[in-house]
Design an enzyme around this catalytic site. Structure first.
Site, PDB file in Angstrom:
ATOM      1  CG  ASP A 247      -1.266  -3.087   1.694  1.00 53.00           C
ATOM      2  OD1 ASP A 247      -1.864  -1.817   1.876  1.00 53.00           O
ATOM      3  OD2 ASP A 247      -0.563  -3.813   2.661  1.00 53.00           O
ATOM      4  CD1 TRP A 248      -3.426   3.486   0.415  1.00 46.59           C
ATOM      5  CD2 TRP A 248      -4.715   1.468   0.626  1.00 46.59           C
ATOM      6  NE1 TRP A 248      -4.977   3.774   0.987  1.00 46.59           N
ATOM      7  CE2 TRP A 248      -5.448   2.615   1.038  1.00 46.59           C
ATOM      8  CE3 TRP A 248      -5.286   0.363   0.896  1.00 46.59           C
ATOM      9  CZ2 TRP A 248      -6.807   2.385   1.372  1.00 46.59           C
ATOM     10  CZ3 TRP A 248      -6.466  -0.018   1.216  1.00 46.59           C
ATOM     11  CH2 TRP A 248      -7.139   0.886   1.410  1.00 46.59           C
TER      12      TRP A 248
END
Ligand code: BGC
Length: 737
Positions: free
Chosen positions: A229-230
């Protein structure tokens, strides 16, 4: 695929270590990219590797104008994976049309607690139901020639402290509730999986070898990459060793901030990195700009954690060259799927007009009619409305379409139709309107985060105006909503004074219909005082068109609840603080202890004998159905039940047939009933159809932790054919081998 395999092997052999590194981490685009691009991998033209672009879903394509479809929970409410597949394909086509390769969708986290701020991005609380919708979404997206990224793996059940919280969850619960949708996505050939921010049993999901390598890759057989995830990677080497293949977004801090669009997570990340110099978000931006400015005023890239750590780790043996090659190979498979290895990317002209109609259809199919009663002066239920009725449209946001929730799933709609415009277009009577309250804009706060603004709120004098028009109308329609967003959790109470508004209108109006536009369950203190309640979720850009169709009976409300509605927060299974939002554990960070085990959603309500406000699977139709001739044939190859559904009314309508399995006597505690299959059917007035409902074998079994596999005790087992988890129409038995 085997041609691709040898081609990819040849490319990997030819790449330098530096080039390999550029394949396994995102970077800032060197060429103009489509608006909304959330991540970017640069091309390596010498090796015929094209660039790769990523964009957010899962409610539509983020960035420049795209169709804002109804929220995933609305699709879950339709109980129709076929519809989900069509919507997902439309999103895939819009992604492709924009020249983007990877859609960061679907979201398939199970709704463990309805307070989760992203409840609207997920399908519901039942693992079989979520798994079937997830698989359909993957198939739909990928049928358009783009790659899907199913997210967020795993046990990512809350937004509160989402980057640090530790989900303490036992193996059986993981296997039975939180992993099946990901497994179904892999079975549906998903191109990639996004690992979540949270920890699972003490280890960050992005660094969790057992979850990433043992389960996802070896057991489920994922052939594509696991993507962070970012900014979710905390330790580059640990993540790469554990099985993470691609670090995203991998760009420098300033770009990250720009991509974040004001979302709080990256800001917090920045603040952690520069704790001394960043007293506020605004100062943070300034400080980063100053700190990173080059003589040309351009920000200097900060190396990603993979870039910073992997070269040394490969040199000193902490990361094997084979593992790096495996990472590269997996990412290149993503390229290969979308035609970015050989320049064969499909071009697509998405039909945005047709997608608007699809958005209307999907929103109506997801709307759940929770209550529809006959007012004391009438002989018919209040809905559907009479064409000529004078209608008072009331609500703080009645002039806007509730196109979606906050955060990375936000879409810029191609058009919008507000509830009031939808009703004005459709009605043949007078339409009066009043907001009653100022628009609800900011996200609601959680029960455990006090909301300072609430102290300043005064009850609004315009409620009086709303009451006045309600008195003059035949029917008052009160449209209320919450404002859920990624990054923080939601309260189960409507924000601001909306409960007060509904109560005041209900007191004055001849008939009152409440339309809820919420991310998930809310309390309804006014329920007894109103005649009808329609849960429309976040209906998307065509909100008004869909709503008016259902209100006037042009479409049957096709939805059934994919989440249980409790009366109050304390009714829900994970209601102790240690369960949600968690308590600080011995390690010093927040632990959310999943001690409710497999008793989530209706499983928990049933186990504890708590009467829900509205049960899982509930939803009324304007038509009336009768169940006949149930059969549970034992001579077919798979498990299934058949039932003949008769529409006894003269109105067309949707029925959702639900089959629940009762547990056998087993050594492990099992819920009183589990959804084993479902099917949605549309029938014209007076119509009849024999519906076959495929049943899931796992609903009759359990995961045996000692054996490391599913166990299906044979013998005779009770099943019910039901209209909701609490409304069975037929009880019988099935013999399992
Ligand atoms: C979200 C993801 C999203 C990513 C890129 C993250 O904060 O959790 O769902 O895909 O940002 O925008």
């Amino acid at each position: 695929m085997s041609g691709d395999r040898s081609r990819i092997d040849a490319i990997v052999d030819a790449l330098s270590r530096e080039e390999k590194l550029s394949v396994v981490r995102g970077t800032s685009p060197r060429s103009p990219v489509p608006p909304g691009t959330a991540g970017y991998l640069p091309p390596l033209p010498e090796h015929d590797i094209g660039e790769l672009t990523f964009v957010d879903g899962p409610l539509g394509v983020r960035g420049s104008e795209a169709t804002a479809f109804p929220a995933a929970i609305a699709l879950g409410a339709a109980f129709d994976p076929g519809l989900t597949r069509r919507v997902a394909r439309a999103m895939g086509r819009e992604t492709r049309d924009r020249g983007i390769d990877v859609l960061l969708a679907p979201g398939c986290n199970l709704v463990r607690v309805p307070q989760c701020g992203r409840t609207f991005e997920y399908y519901g609380e039942d693992p079989l139901h979520t798994a079937r919708h997830t698989a359909a979404a993957v198939e739909g997206i990928q049928s358009a020639g783009v790659a899907a990224t199913v997210k967020h793996y795993a046990a990512n059940s809350q937004e509160h402290e989402r980057t640090e919280v530790d989900a303490i969850v036992d193996e059986r619960t993981l296997r039975e509730l939180y992993l099946p949708a990901f497994e179904a996505a892999v079975d549906a050939d998903v191109a990639s999986v996004m690992a979540s921010y949270n920890r699972v049993n003490g280890t960050y999901a992005c660094q969790h070898e057992r979850l990433l390598t043992d389960v996802l890759k070896e057991e489920y057989d994922l052939d594509g990459p696991v993507i962070s995830d970012w900014a979710g990677v905390k330790d580059g080497v640990a993540a790469a060793r554990a099985g993470l293949d691609l670090e995203m977004p991998g760009v420098d801090a300033v770009e990250l901030l720009a991509m974040a669009d004001g979302r709080t997570e990256p800001l917090r990340w920045l603040q952690r990195r520069w704790p001394d110099s960043l007293p506020s978000p605004a100062d943070a931006v300034g400080a980063i700009m100053t700190r990173h400015a080059t003589p040309h005023g351009m920000p200097a890239p900060e190396p990603s954690l993979f870039a910073a750590a992997i070269p040394d780790a490969v040199s000193d043996g902490r990361l094997s060259p084979d593992r790096l090659d495996d990472m590269v190979r997996r990412v290149l498979r993503l390229h290969s799927r979308v035609g970015a290895l050989d320049g064969t990317r499909a071009t697509v002209d998405a039909d945005y007009d047709a997608h608007r109609d699809l958005a209307v259809e999907a929103a109506t199919r997801g709307m759940v009619l929770l209550k529809n009663e006959v007012a004391s002066t009438d002989s018919e239920p209040v809905l559907p409305l009479n064409d000529e009725a004078t209608v008072a449209m009331i609500g703080p946001n009645v002039q806007e379409a509730k196109a979606g929730g906050g955060g990375s799933s936000e879409v810029t709609p191609t058009a919008t139709v507000s509830p009031i415009d939808g009703v004005r277009d459709r009605s043949k009577g007078r339409v009066l309107a009043a907001r009653g309250l100022p628009p609800i804009e900011s996200p609601s706060t959680t029960d455990f985060e006090p909301d300072p603004a609430a102290l300043l709120r005064r009850s609004n004098p315009s409620i009086t105006k709303a009451v006045a028009i309600a008195e003059r109308a035949d029917v008052a329609i009160v449209v209320v909503q919450d404002a859920a967003t990624e990054g923080r959790d939601r309260r189960l109470v409507l924000p601001d004074d909306q409960d007060q508004l509904v109560a005041a209108v209900a007191d004055a109006a001849n008939r009152t219909v409440v339309v809820l536009q919420t991310a998930g369950p809310v309390e309804m203190p006014w329920l007894e005082a109103v005649d009808a309640v329609l849960e429309a979720w976040y209906p998307g850009q065509e909100a008004g068109r869909a709503l008016s169709r259902v209100l006037y009976g042009d479409s049957d409300p096709g939805g059934r609840l994919p989440v249980t509605f409790g009366r109050a927060a304390g009714d829900y299974p994970a209601n102790a603080r240690a369960q949600y939002p968690g308590v600080i554990g011995a390690s010093g960070h927040l632990e959310s202890r999943y001690t409710e085990g497999v008793f989530v959603g209706y499983r928990g309500f049933d186990e504890r004998g708590i009467e829900p406000l509205f049960p899982f699977g509930h939803g009324l139709s304007y038509a009336e159905f009768e169940y006949r001739d149930v059969a549970v044939p034992s001579d077919t190859e798979g498990l299934e039940a058949t039932v003949s559904i008769q529409n006894k009314s003269d109105r067309p309508g949707h029925e959702v047939v639900q089959v629940y399995a009762e547990p056998a006597d087993t050594e492990v505690p099992r819920p009183p009933r589990e959804l084993a299959g479902f099917a949605s059917v549309w029938l014209p007035g007076g119509g009849n159809e024999t519906v076959t409902v495929p049943l899931e074998e796992r609903a009759f079994g359990y995961y045996d932790v000692d054996e490391g596999c599913w166990v299906h005790p044979g013998g005779e087992r009770e099943i019910t054919i039901s209209r909701s988890s609490r409304d069975s129409r037929w009880t019988g038995s099935i013999v399992l081998e």
